[in-house]
Enzyme design. Structure first.
Site, PDB file in Angstrom:
ATOM      1  N   THR B 144      -0.629  13.172  23.368  1.00 32.13           N
ATOM      2  CA  THR B 144      -1.579  12.221  23.975  1.00 32.13           C
ATOM      3  C   THR B 144      -1.811  12.660  25.422  1.00 32.13           C
ATOM      4  O   THR B 144      -2.667  13.512  25.662  1.00 32.13           O
ATOM      5  CB  THR B 144      -1.072  10.762  23.890  1.00 32.13           C
ATOM      6  OG1 THR B 144       0.215  10.674  24.491  1.00 32.13           O
ATOM      7  CG2 THR B 144      -1.014  10.297  22.446  1.00 32.13           C
ATOM      8  N   LYS B 165       6.386  14.176  21.035  1.00 34.90           N
ATOM      9  CA  LYS B 165       5.336  13.913  22.011  1.00 34.90           C
ATOM     10  C   LYS B 165       5.837  12.797  22.910  1.00 34.90           C
ATOM     11  O   LYS B 165       6.600  11.919  22.484  1.00 34.90           O
ATOM     12  CB  LYS B 165       4.012  13.529  21.368  1.00 34.90           C
ATOM     13  CG  LYS B 165       3.933  12.215  20.650  1.00 34.90           C
ATOM     14  CD  LYS B 165       3.811  10.934  21.446  1.00 34.90           C
ATOM     15  CE  LYS B 165       2.708  10.918  22.462  1.00 34.90           C
ATOM     16  NZ  LYS B 165       2.635   9.538  23.071  1.00 34.90           N
ATOM     17  N   THR B 176       7.233   5.732  24.711  1.00 36.14           N
ATOM     18  CA  THR B 176       6.170   6.110  23.790  1.00 36.14           C
ATOM     19  C   THR B 176       6.432   7.517  23.408  1.00 36.14           C
ATOM     20  O   THR B 176       5.909   8.449  23.990  1.00 36.14           O
ATOM     21  CB  THR B 176       4.770   6.080  24.363  1.00 36.14           C
ATOM     22  OG1 THR B 176       4.436   4.750  24.626  1.00 36.14           O
ATOM     23  CG2 THR B 176       3.752   6.574  23.335  1.00 36.14           C
ATOM     24  N   GLU B 256       4.176  11.977  33.042  1.00 34.51           N
ATOM     25  CA  GLU B 256       2.853  11.742  33.602  1.00 34.51           C
ATOM     26  C   GLU B 256       2.838  11.848  35.118  1.00 34.51           C
ATOM     27  O   GLU B 256       3.378  11.019  35.822  1.00 34.51           O
ATOM     28  CB  GLU B 256       2.347  10.366  33.165  1.00 34.51           C
ATOM     29  CG  GLU B 256       2.029  10.345  31.678  1.00 34.51           C
ATOM     30  CD  GLU B 256       1.582   8.984  31.159  1.00 34.51           C
ATOM     31  OE1 GLU B 256       1.582   8.021  31.929  1.00 34.51           O
ATOM     32  OE2 GLU B 256       1.231   8.925  29.968  1.00 34.51           O
ATOM     33  N   ASN B 379      -2.409   6.489  34.454  1.00 31.40           N
ATOM     34  CA  ASN B 379      -2.151   5.217  33.798  1.00 31.40           C
ATOM     35  C   ASN B 379      -3.151   4.129  34.135  1.00 31.40           C
ATOM     36  O   ASN B 379      -3.144   3.067  33.522  1.00 31.40           O
ATOM     37  CB  ASN B 379      -0.726   4.771  34.089  1.00 31.40           C
ATOM     38  CG  ASN B 379       0.255   5.681  33.374  1.00 31.40           C
ATOM     39  OD1 ASN B 379       0.243   5.753  32.157  1.00 31.40           O
ATOM     40  ND2 ASN B 379       1.046   6.415  34.128  1.00 31.40           N
TER      41      ASN B 379
END
Lengths: 384, 384
Positions: B144, B165, B176, B256, B379
């Site tokens: 993702t 992932k 996640t 991220e 985000n």
């Protein structure tokens, strides 16, 4: 405005603790006739020297003066207690009172050893500057990353005034916040303590900027009795709570780098404590806070945060959840309503989020804000 | 690489769930002779439909295939269970197996209702593409916000392979993240489950990007027995744990928007659980994470975070705390050593933080990263 009630003088001066040269030392003196005081402190186990000092000084339910500095939090510093002691003694000597009647509060960077002399010299400047109009100067001198000073007042016969600093680390169990509330009501220390605790629980403890709890948080209430009015205890509680609520709202409005305030209401809960736990979990989700910064009604991050709260704390069935953002029902019965696109928050300073748990009639709210570039900037560059 | 062990074929295709048109559907098939499977799932109370499905399918300790999609997490969606069921049935029909032997995993945006057809069509493309070299394609199709795909292998007679992932929402109780581990060892489902749970607890549950726990987290272990080797249970556990650890490290390295990875070790603790609780509190402090982004060894934020952990969970005396950042002792006996300026982290991808509690001999570590502008960007713009 801490000099709004009768019986108080205050000042704010530059002691040189801030590199900017801005005012960084505030002094407030209760001229009586009463010297009643109450306090609520951080629950962090790592506490600043001034917190240790002031807790002790308050043990007898009285304080005659409070000295506050910004620029250095005096926590985890070498010789920090002697710095705090020297500051209190400087105030005591200048005012001919006991050092045990002087509260000390510090805010600023943690873990940088400081000298006593600038504080002692600052007190020497602050004492002659004391004035019945000095409330605003004091409020300015306790600012750190605050962009505006915070003051509030209440009056109904007796008066209540307050000042606060705090714009980050606002969290459960308060935050990096200092607050002094003054009143000219005639109250005893037990009532003052009960009322202050209750007010803090429902105001400062219901705002949450970043889930971080400070080592220095202090809220003090000083009562001079100068109005001669002995208020009804509920009326007194209302006055203190309104001043605290006003200051809390100003703090969240000035939170470090926020672009939206967010009111998170959790409703239809079996218990208030459960509603509060869920609201806090949402308020502490970085993913949710980033989404609001992006004007994105990403309600999945709301229910995902809710789902991290244990069932014994907040019973609910995920299939009963409903989410309303800025008045638009985006989820009902636990699923998508397809109305996400109707939510418009781009122009709003305040975004409202309601999560209905569907398990009762209790509710609770937390006021927080979004996670922005400016938050990162302010908090990555604060000590360097 | 999930096709590294014998007995597995895999593929990765474009089902059209991602607007980018990148691959978004992965299929992995266990060709046996065994069809042993184990799984560890999110502890979030709000879970995706595929999690409910796969928990059920796994109840008998076996799976023959797993289909995974990115682009939509299929949680809190209208009719989401029928989408998951249709996906599993499409795989089952194409492979002539029971739908109850098909695991389903989804990742992507939460709360956006999806159609089954793209998934069913995707399965129709994925089945003919199945190949013993398809592991890399499958790993690519589950990405993702990942910038790179994550694969790992282990071999000592029998083989273990894995893909994962995850680059955000990595938190206690996983994140996640989706992960499939394959092995050609001969094991039973009880051993597989015990080994997988233990491995997840010490790898994926020791990384923490932002404290957010997902609704979709799934780690599956599939054993084909194709090597004919029945390993020693400790040796098997080592293989699974090494593959999980490798994937966890890749996930944190791709978190991220991070600019620094941060290894937080809490040592000299009375208990391992206490050390872990303190390490997690530090890892979840936005203020600390911002400071590291700013290359600022602001250790006050470390002890302040530690101080929020209740004493019954992690007993320590604040006066005993020591902090070492990148090898430099910045605090000892609870106070400043004055050596903050010696810490240099600007050029380092990995920053090491050690907090010594001074209350025992146990320790635990959490791997996290800093809070950056890019985290906020990714985000805040993820669904819009």
């Amino acid at each position: 405005m801490i000099t709004f009630p009768q019986g108080f003088v205050a000042s704010g001066v530059t002691a040189g603790l801030k590199e900017s040269g801005k005012p960084d030392l505030a002094l407030v003196v209760n001229e009586g006739p009463l010297d009643v005081a109450a306090g609520v402190f951080t629950t962090n186990r790592v506490v600043a020297w001034p917190v240790l000092w002031t807790r002790d000084a308050l043990a007898d339910g009285s304080l005659k003066a409070v000295v506050l500095n910004s620029g250095n939090a005096n926590v985890a510093t070498v010789g920090g207690m002697s710095v705090t002691t020297a500051t209190a003694e400087a105030v005591a000597n200048a005012l001919s009172i006991s050092a045990n009647d002087v509260g000390v509060c510090s805010t600023g960077v943690i873990g940088v050893t400081m000298e006593a002399q600038p504080l002692v010299d600052g007190v020497a400047s602050a004492v002659p500057a004391l004035s019945a109009d000095g409330g605003a100067d004091a409020a300015g001198a306790i600012m750190t990353t605050d962009t505006v000073s915070k003051q509030a007042t209440f009056e109904t016969g007796f008066k209540v005034g307050g000042m606060a600093k705090g714009a980050g680390m606002i969290a459960p169990g308060m935050a990096t916040m200092l607050c002094v509330i003054t009143t000219d009501a005639v109250v005893d220390s037990q009532l003052a303590q009960n009322v202050l605790k209750e007010a803090v629980d429902h105001t400062f403890n219901r705002i949450d900027v970043d889930g971080c709890m400070s080592t220095n948080d202090t809220v003090l209430l000083l009562a001079s009795g100068a109005s001669g009015i002995t208020p009804d205890s509920h009326e007194f509680a209302r006055g203190v709570r309104e001043v605290c609520a006003d200051l809390a709202k100003q703090m969240i409005g000035d939170a470090e780098g926020a672009s939206h305030d967010i009111n998170i209401s959790v409703t239809k809960s079996a218990t208030e404590a459960g509603a509060l736990a869920v609201a806090r979990a949402i308020a502490q989700s970085n993913l949710f806070k980033c989404a609001i910064f992006g004007n994105d009604p990403n309600w999945g991050r709301i229910i995902s945060a809710a789902g991290t709260v244990p069932e014994e704390i907040a019973p609910f069935d995920p299939a009963d959840l409903a989410v309303i953002i800025n008045g638009v029902p985006v989820a009902e019965n636990g699923v998508d309503t397809g109305r996400r696109d109707e939510v418009d928050m781009a122009g709003d300073r305040l975004v409202t989020v309601e999560l209905q748990l569907g398990s009762g009639i209790e509710s609770a709210s937390i006021l927080t804000n979004d996670l922005t570039y400016d938050y990162v900037t302010e908090n990555s560059a604060y000590t360097t």
